[in-house]
Scaffold this active site. Structure first.
Site, PDB file in Angstrom:
ATOM      1  N   SER A 184       0.835  -1.207   0.000  1.00  4.05           N
ATOM      2  CA  SER A 184       0.000   0.000   0.000  1.00  4.05           C
ATOM      3  C   SER A 184       0.870   1.257   0.000  1.00  4.05           C
ATOM      4  CB  SER A 184      -0.927   0.008   1.212  1.00  4.05           C
ATOM      5  OG  SER A 184      -0.193   0.142   2.418  1.00  4.05           O
ATOM      6  N   GLU A 233      10.674   6.826  -0.207  1.00  4.57           N
ATOM      7  CA  GLU A 233      10.466   5.904   0.919  1.00  4.57           C
ATOM      8  C   GLU A 233      11.778   5.652   1.666  1.00  4.57           C
ATOM      9  OE1 GLU A 233       7.545   2.968   0.316  1.00  4.57           O
ATOM     10  OE2 GLU A 233       8.123   1.797   2.078  1.00  4.57           O
ATOM     11  N   ASP A 250       8.398  -2.767  -5.350  1.00  2.44           N
ATOM     12  CA  ASP A 250       7.031  -2.320  -5.059  1.00  2.44           C
ATOM     13  C   ASP A 250       6.645  -1.127  -5.927  1.00  2.44           C
ATOM     14  OD1 ASP A 250       7.385  -4.207  -3.156  1.00  2.44           O
ATOM     15  OD2 ASP A 250       7.212  -2.873  -1.429  1.00  2.44           O
ATOM     16  N   TYR A 253      15.497  -9.342   8.285  1.00  2.00           N
ATOM     17  CA  TYR A 253      15.800  -8.943   6.908  1.00  2.00           C
ATOM     18  C   TYR A 253      17.239  -8.436   6.821  1.00  2.00           C
ATOM     19  CZ  TYR A 253      14.955  -6.592   2.398  1.00  2.00           C
ATOM     20  OH  TYR A 253      15.002  -6.179   1.095  1.00  2.00           O
TER      21      TYR A 253
HETATM   22  P1  ADP Z   1       2.593  -2.187   2.921  1.00  2.00           P
HETATM   23  O1  ADP Z   1       3.279  -1.302   1.940  1.00  2.00           O
HETATM   24  O2  ADP Z   1       3.045  -3.601   2.824  1.00  2.00           O
HETATM   25  O3  ADP Z   1       1.109  -2.080   2.897  1.00  2.00           O
HETATM   26  P2  ADP Z   1       3.946  -0.451   4.738  1.00  2.00           P
HETATM   27  O4  ADP Z   1       4.201  -0.506   6.213  1.00  2.00           O
HETATM   28  O5  ADP Z   1       5.105  -0.331   3.828  1.00  2.00           O
HETATM   29  O6  ADP Z   1       3.048  -1.710   4.380  1.00  2.00           O
HETATM   30  O7  ADP Z   1       3.005   0.796   4.426  1.00  2.00           O
HETATM   31  C1  ADP Z   1       1.818   0.994   5.187  1.00  2.00           C
HETATM   32  C2  ADP Z   1       1.700   2.466   5.532  1.00  2.00           C
HETATM   33  O8  ADP Z   1       1.477   3.238   4.336  1.00  2.00           O
HETATM   34  C3  ADP Z   1       0.520   2.783   6.420  1.00  2.00           C
HETATM   35  O9  ADP Z   1       0.852   2.619   7.784  1.00  2.00           O
HETATM   36  C4  ADP Z   1       0.233   4.241   6.076  1.00  2.00           C
HETATM   37  O10 ADP Z   1       1.106   5.106   6.779  1.00  2.00           O
HETATM   38  C5  ADP Z   1       0.605   4.321   4.605  1.00  2.00           C
HETATM   39  N1  ADP Z   1      -0.571   4.173   3.740  1.00  2.00           N
HETATM   40  C6  ADP Z   1      -0.764   3.241   2.804  1.00  2.00           C
HETATM   41  N2  ADP Z   1      -1.945   3.423   2.159  1.00  2.00           N
HETATM   42  C7  ADP Z   1      -2.505   4.532   2.699  1.00  2.00           C
HETATM   43  C8  ADP Z   1      -3.714   5.255   2.479  1.00  2.00           C
HETATM   44  N3  ADP Z   1      -4.598   4.879   1.563  1.00  2.00           N
HETATM   45  N4  ADP Z   1      -3.953   6.332   3.240  1.00  2.00           N
HETATM   46  C9  ADP Z   1      -3.066   6.721   4.166  1.00  2.00           C
HETATM   47  N5  ADP Z   1      -1.929   6.084   4.414  1.00  2.00           N
HETATM   48  C10 ADP Z   1      -1.627   5.004   3.712  1.00  2.00           C
HETATM   49 MG    MG Z   2       5.372  -0.906   1.861  1.00  2.00          MG
END
Ligand code: ADP
Ligand code: MG
Length: 380
Positions: free
Chosen positions: A127, A160, A172, A219
């Protein structure tokens, strides 16, 4: 227009009034095979999936201060472009992208920004990259800046790494940006190269819904073990530039600790499996399920990055009719597994698995049937 794009528009109007000028989206991703090879000079084979993050934007009048909302609730957060700092909030991801754009010499005006997403956050479907790439794509489109999908992904990776502080590879962001419907992405990292390979199958994603707390330290330990395995190989064969190009004979012949040898064996075998899968897909054959299983076993036994829950999920999936392969996906130590097979078999697995998993493990997993979708795109 996808439903998250419609949501982003709604959140925009609710938060700021009026309409956004641009709505763009980017995709979550699943890696089909090629795990823990990116930092070893190897190749991976992810797909962008139908889970997406949409970003709606409009230029504000006046100061270079942006206002952001995600999900329609939680109010509006502001970012002063002249004083971007890490806040350990979700806005660090768009801040990191703004920081990259401003660092490249662009004068970015204040923006109103609304985000909507159906990529589960923190499950390993990326995400964070979907958010960065959707935001970057929306801002670049709004300001009429050039868009090169690979360059944009690398810019988001740097956002990031440098701003959020996550030492991630580029898989990603490249998936979120370069995804193509009906294609997997044959991805090389050093130098970066992304080549679409036909892949029209569906995949079941099973999120074990477990914390990945081990992940950061484990990791880093694997990265160090691989580096010292490479060093050992290079004492005999200095021409070997990465584990990805080492042979199994070189791994077995070099003087190193058993644990390093097992890590290196995984990397060498996994790279060979990716090459075999790419050849099969390019020839129009289905995904070779036995290679998915071999990948899982190698990650479990040689790389030590599986978990009881992932092993249980893979074993259960492989016992179900029509499932031709399954493996953990992502870094491991929790996170997601994937299963391969006909859609009907995947749907049957998605139906039977949750109750059995809950009985065996104690909580319910999440499942999604996905297939290869577009990466970053404009939305209506
Ligand atoms: P992944 O990328 O595997 O989902 P990560 O820890 O790298 O997990 O990223 C998750 C973080 O990204 C969330 O804690 C948030 O801060 C941010 N995030 C992702 N999508 C959204 C969204 N739609 N709105 C707000 N924050 C988001
Ligand atoms: Mg991520």
């Amino acid at each position: 227009m996808s439903s998250v794009a419609a949501d982003a528009r709604r959140h925009f109007t609710k938060s700021f009034g009026g309409e956004p000028t641009v709505v763009a989206s980017a995709a979550g991703r699943v890696n089909l095979i090629g795990e823990h090879v990116d930092y070893n000079g190897g190749v991976a084979l992810p797909i962008a999936i139908q889970r997406r993050t949409a970003v709606a934007v409009r230029v504000r009048d006046g100061a270079r201060v942006s206002r952001l909302n995600s999900g329609g609730t939680g109010g509006v957060l502001t970012l002063d472009h002249a004083a971007l700092v890490r806040r350990r909030k979700w806005t660090d991801y768009p801040s990191g992208v703004l920081d990259q754009l401003i660092g490249a010499g662009l004068d970015v005006p204040g923006l109103d920004v609304a985000v909507a997403s159906d990529v589960p956050s923190g499950s390993g479907l990326s995400s964070s990259a979907a958010l960065e790439v959707a935001f970057d794509f929306a801002v670049r489109s709004l300001l009429g800046l050039s868009i090169d999908r690979v360059a944009m992904a690398l810019e988001c990776q740097q956002a990031e790494r440098q701003f959020v502080g996550v030492p991630c590879g580029a898989m990603d962001q490249l998936s979120a940006s370069c995804g193509q419907q009906g294609h997997a992405l044959h991805m090389q990292f050093d130098p970066v190269n992304v080549r679409p390979v036909p892949f029209r199958e569906s995949v079941l994603v099973i999120d074990t819904a477990l914390s990945r707390s081990l992940r950061v330290s484990a990791y880093a330990e694997r990265v160090a073990e691989c580096a010292s395995a490479l060093e050992a190989i290079r004492r005999d064969a200095p021409e070997v530039s990465s584990l990805a190009v080492a042979t199994m004979a070189q791994v077995d012949g070099a003087a190193m600790r058993d644990v390093e040898r097992r890590r290196a064996r995984h990397v060498v075998a996994e790279c060979a499996r990716v090459r075999q899968v790419v050849l099969a897909l390019a020839a129009g054959e289905p995904f070779p399920g036995d290679l998915a299983v071999a990948s899982h076993e190698s990650l479990r036994d040689d790389y030590d990055c599986s978990s009881r829950e992932l092993d249980w999920t893979v074993a259960y999936a492989l016992r179900q009719p029509g499932i031709k392969g399954a493996r953990l996906t992502g870094a491991g130590w929790g996170g997601c597994a994937i299963a391969f097979g006909e859609v009907s078999a995947l749907q049957a697995l998605a139906k039977s698995l949750p109750a059995e998993y809950e009985k065996a493990i104690g909580h319910a997993p999440h499942t999604w049937v996905v297939s290869a979708d577009d990466g970053a795109r404009m939305e209506g």
